[in-house]
Design a protein around this motif. Structure first.
Motif, PDB file in Angstrom:
ATOM      1  N   VAL A 157     -29.134 -30.634  50.995  1.00 33.07           N
ATOM      2  CA  VAL A 157     -28.906 -29.753  52.362  1.00 33.07           C
ATOM      3  C   VAL A 157     -28.502 -28.311  51.951  1.00 33.07           C
ATOM      4  N   ASP A 158     -29.509 -27.547  52.468  1.00 35.09           N
ATOM      5  CA  ASP A 158     -29.463 -26.068  52.184  1.00 35.09           C
ATOM      6  C   ASP A 158     -29.489 -25.289  53.528  1.00 35.09           C
ATOM      7  N   LEU A 159     -29.195 -24.154  53.240  1.00 38.66           N
ATOM      8  CA  LEU A 159     -29.123 -23.019  54.311  1.00 38.66           C
ATOM      9  C   LEU A 159     -30.589 -22.394  54.359  1.00 38.66           C
ATOM     10  N   VAL A 160     -31.201 -22.788  55.517  1.00 40.04           N
ATOM     11  CA  VAL A 160     -32.686 -22.389  55.629  1.00 40.04           C
ATOM     12  C   VAL A 160     -32.980 -21.799  56.850  1.00 40.04           C
ATOM     13  N   ALA A 161     -34.150 -21.197  57.117  1.00 43.92           N
ATOM     14  CA  ALA A 161     -34.413 -20.444  58.562  1.00 43.92           C
ATOM     15  C   ALA A 161     -34.310 -21.502  59.453  1.00 43.92           C
ATOM     16  N   ARG A 162     -33.704 -21.004  60.650  1.00 44.42           N
ATOM     17  CA  ARG A 162     -33.543 -22.047  61.665  1.00 44.42           C
ATOM     18  C   ARG A 162     -34.994 -22.451  62.370  1.00 44.42           C
ATOM     19  N   MET A 163     -34.942 -23.523  62.680  1.00 43.06           N
ATOM     20  CA  MET A 163     -35.998 -24.128  63.262  1.00 43.06           C
ATOM     21  C   MET A 163     -36.619 -23.033  64.568  1.00 43.06           C
ATOM     22  N   PRO A 164     -37.818 -22.855  65.031  1.00 46.57           N
ATOM     23  CA  PRO A 164     -38.107 -22.410  66.221  1.00 46.57           C
ATOM     24  C   PRO A 164     -37.243 -22.986  67.401  1.00 46.57           C
ATOM     25  N   ARG A 165     -36.891 -22.261  68.511  1.00 43.87           N
ATOM     26  CA  ARG A 165     -36.399 -22.765  69.558  1.00 43.87           C
ATOM     27  C   ARG A 165     -37.528 -22.888  70.611  1.00 43.87           C
ATOM     28  N   ASP A 166     -37.454 -24.081  71.554  1.00 45.01           N
ATOM     29  CA  ASP A 166     -38.337 -24.111  72.400  1.00 45.01           C
ATOM     30  C   ASP A 166     -38.122 -23.044  73.604  1.00 45.01           C
ATOM     31  N   PRO A 167     -39.051 -22.127  73.823  1.00 42.46           N
ATOM     32  CA  PRO A 167     -39.063 -20.979  74.663  1.00 42.46           C
ATOM     33  C   PRO A 167     -38.701 -21.428  76.013  1.00 42.46           C
ATOM     34  N   ASP A 168     -38.954 -22.744  76.615  1.00 38.40           N
ATOM     35  CA  ASP A 168     -38.577 -23.233  77.833  1.00 38.40           C
ATOM     36  C   ASP A 168     -37.201 -23.527  77.895  1.00 38.40           C
ATOM     37  N   VAL A 169     -36.722 -24.076  76.591  1.00 42.17           N
ATOM     38  CA  VAL A 169     -34.924 -24.214  76.780  1.00 42.17           C
ATOM     39  C   VAL A 169     -34.115 -23.119  76.906  1.00 42.17           C
ATOM     40  N   GLY A 170     -34.601 -21.966  76.389  1.00 38.30           N
ATOM     41  CA  GLY A 170     -33.731 -20.910  76.248  1.00 38.30           C
ATOM     42  C   GLY A 170     -32.589 -20.975  74.892  1.00 38.30           C
ATOM     43  N   GLY A 171     -31.902 -20.261  74.967  1.00 40.69           N
ATOM     44  CA  GLY A 171     -30.872 -20.230  73.637  1.00 40.69           C
ATOM     45  C   GLY A 171     -30.361 -18.772  73.886  1.00 40.69           C
ATOM     46  N   ASP A 172     -29.179 -18.633  72.791  1.00 41.05           N
ATOM     47  CA  ASP A 172     -28.481 -17.649  72.719  1.00 41.05           C
ATOM     48  C   ASP A 172     -29.417 -16.569  71.868  1.00 41.05           C
ATOM     49  N   ASN A 173     -29.847 -15.343  72.111  1.00 43.86           N
ATOM     50  CA  ASN A 173     -30.523 -14.573  71.576  1.00 43.86           C
ATOM     51  C   ASN A 173     -29.821 -13.279  70.980  1.00 43.86           C
ATOM     52  N   SER A 174     -28.432 -13.568  70.868  1.00 46.95           N
ATOM     53  CA  SER A 174     -27.515 -12.388  70.486  1.00 46.95           C
ATOM     54  C   SER A 174     -27.629 -12.155  69.208  1.00 46.95           C
ATOM     55  N   LYS A 175     -27.388 -10.933  68.693  1.00 46.46           N
ATOM     56  CA  LYS A 175     -27.505 -10.551  67.479  1.00 46.46           C
ATOM     57  C   LYS A 175     -26.594 -11.261  66.388  1.00 46.46           C
ATOM     58  N   ALA A 176     -26.896 -11.489  65.224  1.00 47.48           N
ATOM     59  CA  ALA A 176     -25.913 -11.875  64.380  1.00 47.48           C
ATOM     60  C   ALA A 176     -24.677 -11.096  64.057  1.00 47.48           C
ATOM     61  N   ALA A 177     -23.457 -11.686  63.857  1.00 52.77           N
ATOM     62  CA  ALA A 177     -22.166 -11.298  63.774  1.00 52.77           C
ATOM     63  C   ALA A 177     -21.517 -12.010  62.659  1.00 52.77           C
ATOM     64  N   CYS A 178     -20.339 -11.281  62.194  1.00 59.15           N
ATOM     65  CA  CYS A 178     -19.682 -11.594  61.006  1.00 59.15           C
ATOM     66  C   CYS A 178     -18.247 -11.795  61.584  1.00 59.15           C
ATOM     67  N   LYS A 179     -17.798 -12.915  61.665  1.00 58.14           N
ATOM     68  CA  LYS A 179     -16.443 -13.332  61.959  1.00 58.14           C
ATOM     69  C   LYS A 179     -15.251 -13.641  60.913  1.00 58.14           C
TER      70      LYS A 179
END
Length: 710
Positions: free
Chosen positions: A528-550
Motif C-alpha cells: 500500500v502506498d500514497l499515490v495520485a487519487r483516482m479521477p472522480r466521476d464528474p457526474d458524481v461530484g465531490g469536494d473540490n476544496s484546496k488541500a489544507a494541513c490540519k
C-alpha cells in the motif's frame, strides 16, 4: 582529468583513454602477469602511488584521489631522488631498508599497509577544505558519507572539534612526489579509504569509478561547510532527564562529543549514567543527582543543582515531553537561551494546541465521564462523528481512540482520563494522510524542513473501534505528497509554530493533509502506498476544496530516537546536534547542522540520497523473549536473508533474552525492533523491501502459544 605519475613508475601507467570511446571490452587491465621487472626483488609491501588527481570539488572543498597498485605491480625500489647527499646506489633498496614519507603519512592516520589487500587496487580520497576555519563537528565526514553507494573500508577524520584548520595550499605540481603526497595527506581534514577494487579492473572502469566517487562526494559536501570562519567557544550543555538507556541516548551523547559540547546529565539518584566509571565518562562530563519528582519544587531543585556545579553551564535542554515547561522555566531563570514558557505550555496541552485551528463547537475538554454527559446536554458542543479522543497530556499515541458512534464516547473518555491523570480532549477526526513534519528554525526562518508519510494504522480504518490504536506501523521518506501540498504543510505549520511563540530550535509536528490529491491504495499485491487519487466521476461530484494541513500536535523537540534515524540517514541532518546547538545559542553552527545532502533525483525531494522506509516490528504476543539461535532477532534476520541485508541500513533490537513483553504498553503497541531499509531505485522498492523485512522478521516469545514470525 589531472593525472600524476611518479618517476620510475611502471612504463605506460596510466595509459591514455577517452571516456567517450567504445573501448571497454578491450581496455587494459590493472593486473598483468608479473614480468621480470615486477619480480626482480620478489613480493614487497613497499607501495608507490601510480596515479592521482587533485580536483576542485566545489567552492568549499578540493579532493585528491590517490590509487595504489596491487602488490604484484608495486615497485620494490624507491624511484625518488635521495636527499641529503645519499648515493644513487641506494635507490633500489627493498622497503625494509628504504623509507617512504607517503606510506608513513597513511600509517600515522591508521590507513597504512596493514589495511591493504595484497591483490587489490587501493583507492584513497583526501578531503581538503578550501579555506581556513574552525572545526564545527569532528565526525562531520562520517555523517556526510553514511550509506554511501561506494563501499568504504575506513574513514579517518584528522581534525578535532573547535580547533583551527589551516587549508592545504598544495597544487598538482607540488604534489608530484612522495613527499608532496605525504604533505597532502598530513594536511587533509579527512581521508577516505574506499573498499579495494579487484586487480583485474579495467582502466575505463577505474575512470568511471573515480568519476562516480567525485559526483557522489559533490552531492554530499557541496553545500555543507565543515568549518566556520569564527573561533568556536567551548560550551557546556545540561540534559534534563537523561535517556533511559544507551540505545535511546547514544545519538545524543555522540553528537555532543563530536560538537565539542561538554554534556552534563541532570536526573534522579540511581540513573545508569550517575556512576563515575570510564564508560560513563565517555558519554557525559558530569552527573547532577536531583530529585525529579514533578511537583512545584522541581524547577528550584534543578536550578540549585546547576548552581552548585563548579563549571558554567551555557544551555539546558530536554527530550522528555513532560519536562518541556520545566526546562524552559529553568532556562529563563538562569538567563539561558530558550523559547517562551507560554509556547511550551501550549504545545504540551493538546486541547490548547488544537484551538489554534479550531472552529466553534468542534473541540472540547472534559475531566470525567460525568463532565462529558453534562457537556452533551449543552448547546456548546455539537460532535460530528468520527471523533478523536486523547489525553490532553501524553505522547506516543498513548490512549488515543477513534470514536465512530455516540455509544463509544464515554468509554474513550474514561480511557483517556485514566492516563497521566489528565483531562481528555475531544476533537474532529481529519480524514487524510497523516504526516510527520520536522523543522529546524532560527528566528522563525526555516533552515531545514522535511515531510515523512505515515501509512494508515489500525485507527485509520473506517471500521476502527475504540480499542484500535494509532500506534505507527511505518514511516516513508521522502513524502509522496505533491510539492504544492508539501509547501502548504510547510507554511501552515511554520506559521502556527511562530504564532505559538517558537522561533528557534527543532520541532517535530504531526498533522494530516485534507482534500489532498493523493490517497493510500494497494499498488501491488500486499503493498500500500500514497499515490495520485483516482479521477472522480464528474457526474458524481465531490469536494473540490484546496488541500489544507490540519495540526495534530506540536513536539518542541527532535523526533524520538528511532524516528530521527531515517532523517539522519536520508538527508544527513542530525536533529539532536541541532537541538543542542540551539540550546546553547550557537547560531552559526546551527545553520551548518541544518544542511541536507545536495542529491537531486526525479521523484525524490532534493537533498534525499535515497528513498527510505522505517519499519516498526510489534510484539507478536505476550511472553518472555528467547534468543534460541543465540543471535538477536535483527542479526538472525540478516544472516538468514542475505538478499535483504544489503537493503537494511539500520536494525535495532529492543528486547534481550529473559525480558517479559506485552502486546500493549501504556495503551500503545509494544515494539520489539525497528529497521530502516532504503532504495536508490524507487519509493516502491523501499516499501516492498520494508514489507518483506517485516514478514521475514522472527522473534521467539515463550507464552501461551508458540512464537511466530511477525
Amino acid at each position: 582529468m589531472a593525472v600524476g605519475v611518479l618517476p620510475g613508475q611502471v612504463s605506460g601507467w596510466p595509459p591514455k583513454f577517452d571516456l567517450d570511446s567504445d573501448t571497454e571490452s578491450t581496455s587494459p587491465s590493472l593486473y598483468t602477469p608479473p614480468s621480470p621487472l615486477h619480480s626482480v626483488n620478489g613480493p614487497s609491501s613497499f607501495c608507490r602511488p601510480f596515479f592521482w588527481e587533485i580536483i576542485p570539488l566545489c567552492d568549499l572543498y578540493s579532493i585528491a584521489h590517490i590509487i595504489l597498485l596491487p602488490s604484484s605491480l608495486r615497485l620494490s625500489y624507491s624511484p625518488l631522488p635521495q636527499r641529503n647527499g645519499a648515493s644513487s646506489a641506494n635507490r633500489q633498496r627493498p622497503h625494509s631498508e628504504a623509507q617512504s614519507r607517503f606510506i608513513d603519512a597513511l600509517t600515522n592516520i591508521g590507513l597504512g599497509p596493514c589495511n591493504w589487500k595484497t591483490a587489490g587496487v587501493s583507492v584513497f580520497t583526501a578531503i581538503l577544505p578550501s579555506t581556513d576555519g574552525y572545526v564545527s563537528r569532528a565526525d562531520f565526514l562520517r555523517l556526510r558519507l553514511q550509506d554511501s553507494p561506494f563501499a568504504i573500508s575506513k574513514i579517518q577524520e584528522c581534525v578535532d572539534p573547535l580547533k583551527k584548520y589551516t587549508a592545504c595550499r598544495l597544487s598538482s605540481a607540488s604534489a608530484n612526489s612522495e613527499d608532496g603526497l605525504a604533505a597532502l595527506i598530513e594536511q587533509a581534514a579527512g581521508v577516505i579509504q574506499w573498499a579495494d577494487l579487484e586487480a583485474s579492473v579495467s582502466i575505463l572502469d577505474l575512470q568511471r569509478y573515480l568519476l562516480g566517487l567525485t559526483h557522489e562526494l559533490r552531492d554530499r559536501l557541496n553545500n555543507a561547510p565543515w568549518l566556520t570562519p569564527h573561533p568556536i567557544a567551548r560550551k557546556r550543555v545540561a540534559l534534563i532527564r537523561g535517556r533511559p538507556n544507551l540505545t535511546a541516548g547514544g545519538p545524543v551523547y555522540r553528537a555532543a562529543k563530536a560538537l565539542g559540547l561538554d554534556l552534563v546529565i541532570i536526573d534522579d539518584e540511581g540513573h545508569w549514567l550517575q556512576a563515575d566509571t570510564d564508560d560513563n565518562r565517555m558519554h557525559r562530563e558530569g552527573f547532577l543527582a536531583t530529585d525529579m519528582a514533578e511537583d512545584s519544587g522541581t524547577v528550584d531543585r534543578i536550578i540549585a543543582s546547576i548552581t552548585r556545579y563548579p563549571l558554567p553551564i551555557h544551555g539546558v535542554f530536554t527530550l522528555s515531553d513532560n519536562f518541556f515547561v520545566t526546562t524552559a522555566r529553568v532556562a529563563q531563570a538562569l538567563h539561558l537561551p530558550t523559547n517562551p514558557i507560554s509556547a511550551f505550555e501550549t504545545s504540551v496541552d493538546k486541547y490548547r494546541s488544537r484551538l489554534l485551528q479550531d472552529a466553534p463547537g468542534q473541540t472540547a475538554r472534559v475531566s470525567s465521564v460525568d463532565e462529558l454527559n453534562t457537556l452533551l446536554l449543552s448547546s456548546h458542543f455539537t460532535p460530528t462523528f468520527p471523533l478523536i479522543v486523547k489525553p490532553t497530556k501524553g505522547w506516543s499515541s498513548e490512549c488515543v481512540s477513534k470514536v465512530s458512534s455516540p455509544s463509544d464516547l464515554a468509554l474513550a473518555v474514561a480511557k483517556a482520563t485514566a492516563r497521566h491523570g489528565s483531562a481528555a480532549v475531544i476533537e474532529p477526526f481529519f480524514d487524510g494522510p497523516e504526516i510527520d513534519a520536522n523543522f529546524v528554525l532560527l528566528d522563525g526562518e526555516v533552515l531545514f524542513f522535511e515531510v515523512a508519510d505515515e501509512p494508515p494504522c489500525q485507527g485509520d480504518r473506517r471500521d476502527a473501534s475504540v480499542d484500535d490504536t494509532f500506534s505507527p506501523e511505518a514511516l516513508t521518506l521522502p513524502s509522496a505528497l505533491p510539492a504544492g501540498e508539501q509547501a502548504v504543510v510547510r507554511e501552515t505549520l511554520r506559521e502556527l509554530l511562530v504564532q505559538v511563540g517558537f522561533c528557534t530550535g527543532v520541532f517535530h509536528v504531526e498533522a494530516r493533509v485534507v482534500n489532498t490529491g493523493c490517497e493510500y491504495r494497494e499498488v501491488t499485491e500486499g503493498v500500500v502506498d500514497l499515490v495520485a487519487r483516482m479521477p472522480r466521476d464528474p457526474d458524481v461530484g465531490g469536494d473540490n476544496s484546496k488541500a489544507a494541513c490540519k495540526l495534530i500536535e506540536i513536539n518542541a523537540r527532535p523526533p524520538g530516537y528511532r524516528v530521527s534515524v531515517p532523517s539522519r540517514h536520508t538527508y544527513g541532518v542530525d536533529f539532536f546536534a541541532a537541538h543542542m546547538l540551539a540550546a546553547v545559542g550557537d547560531v552559526e553552527r546551527l545553520r551548518l547542522a541544518a544542511r541536507s545532502f545536495d542529491h537531486a533525483c526525479e521523484g525524490r525531494t532534493r537533498g534525499a540520497q535515497y528513498w527510505s522506509r522505517l519499519v516498526y516490528v510489534p510484539a507478536p504476543k505476550e511472553g518472555v523473549v528467547k534468543w534460541n539461535s543465540g543471535l538477536s532477532p535483527c542479526e538472525a534476520l540478516k544472516r538468514r536473508r542475505p538478499d535483504l541485508k544489503d537493503k537494511i541500513v539500520v536494525a535495532v533490537d529492543y528486547c534481550v533474552p529473559g525480558e517479559r513483553i506485552a502486546l500493549y504498553t501504556d495503551g500503545a503497541r509494544t515494539y520489539v525492533a525497528h529497521l530502516l531499509v532504503c532504495s536508490r531505485a524507487s519509493r516502491r522498492e523501499a516499501i516492498e523491501a520494508g514489507e518483506e523485512v517485516l514478514r521475514a522478521f522472527s522473534i521467539d516469545v515463550e507464552g501461551d502459544n508458540e512464537g511466530r514470525v511477525v
